[in-house]
Motif scaffolding. Sequence first.
Motif, short mmCIF file in Angstrom:
data_model
loop_
_atom_site.label_atom_id
_atom_site.label_comp_id
_atom_site.label_asym_id
_atom_site.label_seq_id
_atom_site.Cartn_x
_atom_site.Cartn_y
_atom_site.Cartn_z
N UNK A 71 100.20 66.56 -13.15
CA UNK A 71 100.81 67.31 -14.25
C UNK A 71 100.67 66.59 -15.56
N UNK A 72 100.94 65.30 -15.54
CA UNK A 72 100.83 64.49 -16.76
C UNK A 72 99.38 64.47 -17.25
N UNK A 73 98.46 64.29 -16.34
CA UNK A 73 97.03 64.26 -16.67
C UNK A 73 96.57 65.59 -17.26
N UNK A 74 96.91 66.68 -16.60
CA UNK A 74 96.36 67.97 -17.00
C UNK A 74 96.94 68.44 -18.34
N UNK A 75 98.16 68.02 -18.68
CA UNK A 75 98.66 68.39 -20.01
C UNK A 75 97.77 67.79 -21.09
N UNK A 76 97.38 66.54 -20.90
CA UNK A 76 96.49 65.90 -21.87
C UNK A 76 95.15 66.62 -21.97
N UNK A 77 94.60 67.01 -20.83
CA UNK A 77 93.31 67.72 -20.81
C UNK A 77 93.44 69.05 -21.54
#
Length: 178
Positions: A71-77
């Motif tokens: 979740x943290x990763x995909x928000x940045x993407x």
Amino acid sequence: MKGLVFCEFLEMVEKEFGYETVDHIIENTNLPSNGVYTSVGTYSHEEMFALVGQLSAKTNIPVSKLFYAYGEYVFGVFGNAYKELILGYENAFDFLCRVEDTIHVQVLKLYPEAELPRIEVKNRSDEFLELVYTSKRKMSDFAEGLIQGCMKYFNENASISKEFLSEDQSQVLFTIKK
């Protein structure tokens, strides 16, 4: 779930654990799609749970931590890919309070069949935000990671706590304190 979510998950796994791990989790998980995803396709959320479970078995990282990290990763993407959807917001709380009536509306324009969680603002001040997350998919760890990713995107620090409001964990209260 939209295939874009699966594609980005496998991208994260490759970046963090290597291509061999991506290959391992796909090969060792019984997937109706055979692990072949297109960004515009729609796939069962159960495949995501199966992939994350297989990654957990391979890495000895708990499923909850993997969903959070994703979740943290995909928000940045998504934040970088869809900057125009975030540009008008001055801070993370402003953005989080408008997910339901702006971001989800835009997603549904692109993917009318998408089954999105419901995000309801319960209480808000400058330093405190309560959100109620409701989803039959029960992906609150992923949602918590998205919230953390949002806080990072806006360069803000906060503590995030969650309380299950239903026994089946389909409804969760997130309390975010700056």
